[in-house]
Write an enzyme that holds these catalytic residues in place. Structure first.
Site, PDB file in Angstrom:
ATOM      1  N   HIS A  15      -9.504   1.049   4.869  1.00 54.72           N
ATOM      2  CA  HIS A  15      -8.232   1.178   5.598  1.00 54.72           C
ATOM      3  C   HIS A  15      -8.446   2.066   6.828  1.00 54.72           C
ATOM      4  O   HIS A  15      -9.236   3.013   6.783  1.00 54.72           O
ATOM      5  CB  HIS A  15      -7.170   1.787   4.671  1.00 54.72           C
ATOM      6  CG  HIS A  15      -5.804   1.713   5.265  1.00 54.72           C
ATOM      7  ND1 HIS A  15      -5.352   2.629   6.176  1.00 54.72           N
ATOM      8  CD2 HIS A  15      -4.815   0.802   5.112  1.00 54.72           C
ATOM      9  CE1 HIS A  15      -4.121   2.297   6.551  1.00 54.72           C
ATOM     10  NE2 HIS A  15      -3.776   1.194   5.911  1.00 54.72           N
TER      11      HIS A  15
ATOM     12  N   GLY B  24       2.619   2.227  10.890  1.00 56.69           N
ATOM     13  CA  GLY B  24       3.554   3.348  10.763  1.00 56.69           C
ATOM     14  C   GLY B  24       4.254   3.708  12.058  1.00 56.69           C
ATOM     15  O   GLY B  24       4.884   4.756  12.155  1.00 56.69           O
TER      16      GLY B  24
ATOM     17  N   SER C  70       3.613  -2.232  10.278  1.00 55.77           N
ATOM     18  CA  SER C  70       5.073  -2.283  10.461  1.00 55.77           C
ATOM     19  C   SER C  70       5.695  -3.622  10.034  1.00 55.77           C
ATOM     20  O   SER C  70       6.597  -4.127  10.700  1.00 55.77           O
ATOM     21  CB  SER C  70       5.442  -1.951  11.918  1.00 55.77           C
ATOM     22  OG  SER C  70       5.000  -0.645  12.244  1.00 55.77           O
TER      23      SER C  70
ATOM     24  N   ASN D  16       0.863  -1.179   0.000  1.00 62.05           N
ATOM     25  CA  ASN D  16       0.000   0.000   0.000  1.00 62.05           C
ATOM     26  C   ASN D  16       0.903   1.233   0.000  1.00 62.05           C
ATOM     27  O   ASN D  16       1.500   1.564   1.021  1.00 62.05           O
ATOM     28  CB  ASN D  16      -0.893  -0.045   1.253  1.00 62.05           C
ATOM     29  CG  ASN D  16      -1.754   1.196   1.403  1.00 62.05           C
ATOM     30  OD1 ASN D  16      -1.778   2.051   0.522  1.00 62.05           O
ATOM     31  ND2 ASN D  16      -2.465   1.291   2.515  1.00 62.05           N
TER      32      ASN D  16
ATOM     33  N   LYS E 131       0.130   4.252  -0.213  1.00 63.97           N
ATOM     34  CA  LYS E 131      -0.521   5.410   0.425  1.00 63.97           C
ATOM     35  C   LYS E 131      -0.309   6.675  -0.427  1.00 63.97           C
ATOM     36  O   LYS E 131      -0.246   6.571  -1.646  1.00 63.97           O
ATOM     37  CB  LYS E 131      -0.009   5.573   1.857  1.00 63.97           C
ATOM     38  CG  LYS E 131      -0.185   4.265   2.660  1.00 63.97           C
ATOM     39  CD  LYS E 131      -0.020   4.420   4.133  1.00 63.97           C
ATOM     40  CE  LYS E 131      -0.245   3.075   4.814  1.00 63.97           C
ATOM     41  NZ  LYS E 131      -0.121   3.111   6.249  1.00 63.97           N
TER      42      LYS E 131
ATOM     43  N   GLU F 268      -5.355  -5.133  10.464  1.00 64.39           N
ATOM     44  CA  GLU F 268      -4.353  -4.095  10.676  1.00 64.39           C
ATOM     45  C   GLU F 268      -4.621  -3.389  12.003  1.00 64.39           C
ATOM     46  O   GLU F 268      -5.438  -2.446  12.046  1.00 64.39           O
ATOM     47  CB  GLU F 268      -4.405  -3.066   9.543  1.00 64.39           C
ATOM     48  CG  GLU F 268      -4.051  -3.627   8.186  1.00 64.39           C
ATOM     49  CD  GLU F 268      -3.420  -2.568   7.283  1.00 64.39           C
ATOM     50  OE1 GLU F 268      -2.383  -2.866   6.713  1.00 64.39           O
ATOM     51  OE2 GLU F 268      -3.949  -1.454   7.183  1.00 64.39           O
TER      52      GLU F 268
ATOM     53  N   GLU G   9      -6.811   4.402   7.998  1.00 64.04           N
ATOM     54  CA  GLU G   9      -6.590   5.834   7.770  1.00 64.04           C
ATOM     55  C   GLU G   9      -7.827   6.482   7.149  1.00 64.04           C
ATOM     56  O   GLU G   9      -8.105   7.654   7.390  1.00 64.04           O
ATOM     57  CB  GLU G   9      -5.342   6.033   6.891  1.00 64.04           C
ATOM     58  CG  GLU G   9      -4.077   5.799   7.709  1.00 64.04           C
ATOM     59  CD  GLU G   9      -2.916   5.224   6.935  1.00 64.04           C
ATOM     60  OE1 GLU G   9      -2.917   5.286   5.689  1.00 64.04           O
ATOM     61  OE2 GLU G   9      -1.985   4.697   7.589  1.00 64.04           O
TER      62      GLU G   9
END
Ligand code: 13P
Length: 257
Positions: A97, A175, A215, A9, A11, A169, A99
């Site tokens: 996702h 991150g 990660s 991904n 992003k 996730e 985010e």
């Protein structure tokens, strides 16, 4: 046996020329791997999709997008439909996702609509679920997974559910450099598979692939995919470099379960 799937991904990173460079590098590094053994997917930004399609044509790398809108077409300024993604060469699309849930008001309901739109166009959805740090600390992980899985996958037929990939996730691991331990990933993913048994049946649940994301790097991929319910990874930061992403893919393809 479930085929391992590693997806990158990207992003909101990379211009068109940088995306082409990365895709070319991955193609060079990964051409020896057999698609019988592993699915390799890259998800660049929207603007680079059509160009990256050209680069990976005929290779063992498949293309995915990072989001879509559920309507087929119309006055929806700024949105991208499943048809447009298909037209740009995508076969996968990431949906829900964290985010998007966190910063763009994505809900289980919108995830569900997007999932149906993707399926109707023949795209393989990668549906993301997972708890935040405060939810984990207050022991709500399973409750969040119940909510994400049951409501995001609402009214999806047993036939269609087989066409999706789930990505677990945990938000606290994204991150942050703080990976879930392989035991933590396995515990959550086994729980998700258990939910799928209840919602569908044993056969469906045993067929469905569940990736881990958060990660992931070359140093931890082998341990993660060695777990029985971890069928691959959704990789963020480490997918932005040829060396680290190709290393992750190669290491994962070497894990025999
Ligand atoms: P990182 O690998 O950078 O933690 O990101 C994970 C992720 O969000 C993939 O979708």
């Amino acid at each position: 046996m479930r085929k391992t799937i590693i997806a990158g991904n990207w992003k909101m990173h990379k211009t068109i020329s940088e995306s082409i460079e990365l895709a070319n590098g991955l193609k060079r590094e990964l051409f020896k791997l057999d698609t019988q053994d592993i699915d390799i997917v890259i998800c660049p930004g929207f603007t680079a999709l059509a160009e990256v399609t050209e680069v990976i044509q005929g290779s063992n790398i498949q293309l995915g997008a990072q989001d879509l809108y559920w309507q087929k077409e119309g006055a929806f300024t700024g949105e991208i439909s499943s048809l447009m993604l298909k037209d740009a060469g995508c076969s996968f699309v990431i949906i829900g996702h964290s985010e998007r849930r966190q910063f763009f008001s994505e809900t289980n309901e919108s995830v569900n609509k997007k999932l149906k739109a993707a399926l109707s166009e023949g795209l393989t959805p990668i549906v993301c679920v997972g708890e935040t740090l405060s939810e984990r600390e207050s022991k709500k992980t399973f409750k969040v997974l119940d909510d994400h899985i049951k409501n995001s996958l609402m009214d999806i037929s047993p036939e269609d559910i087989l066409k999706i990939v789930i990505a677990y996730e945990p938000v606290w691991a994204i991150g942050t450099g703080k990976t879930a331990t392989s035991q933590e990933a396995e515990e959550a993913q086994k729980y998700i598979r258990g939910l799928l048994i209840k919602m569908y049946n044993e056969e469906v649940a045993s067929f469905l692939r569940i990736q881990y994301g958060g990660s992931v790097k070359p140093e931890n991929i082998v341990e993660l995919v060695s777990e029985p319910d971890v069928d691959g990874a959704l990789v963020g930061g480490a997918s932005l470099k040829v060396d680290s992403f190709s290393e992750i893919v190669k290491l994962a393809s070497g894990v025999k379960k």
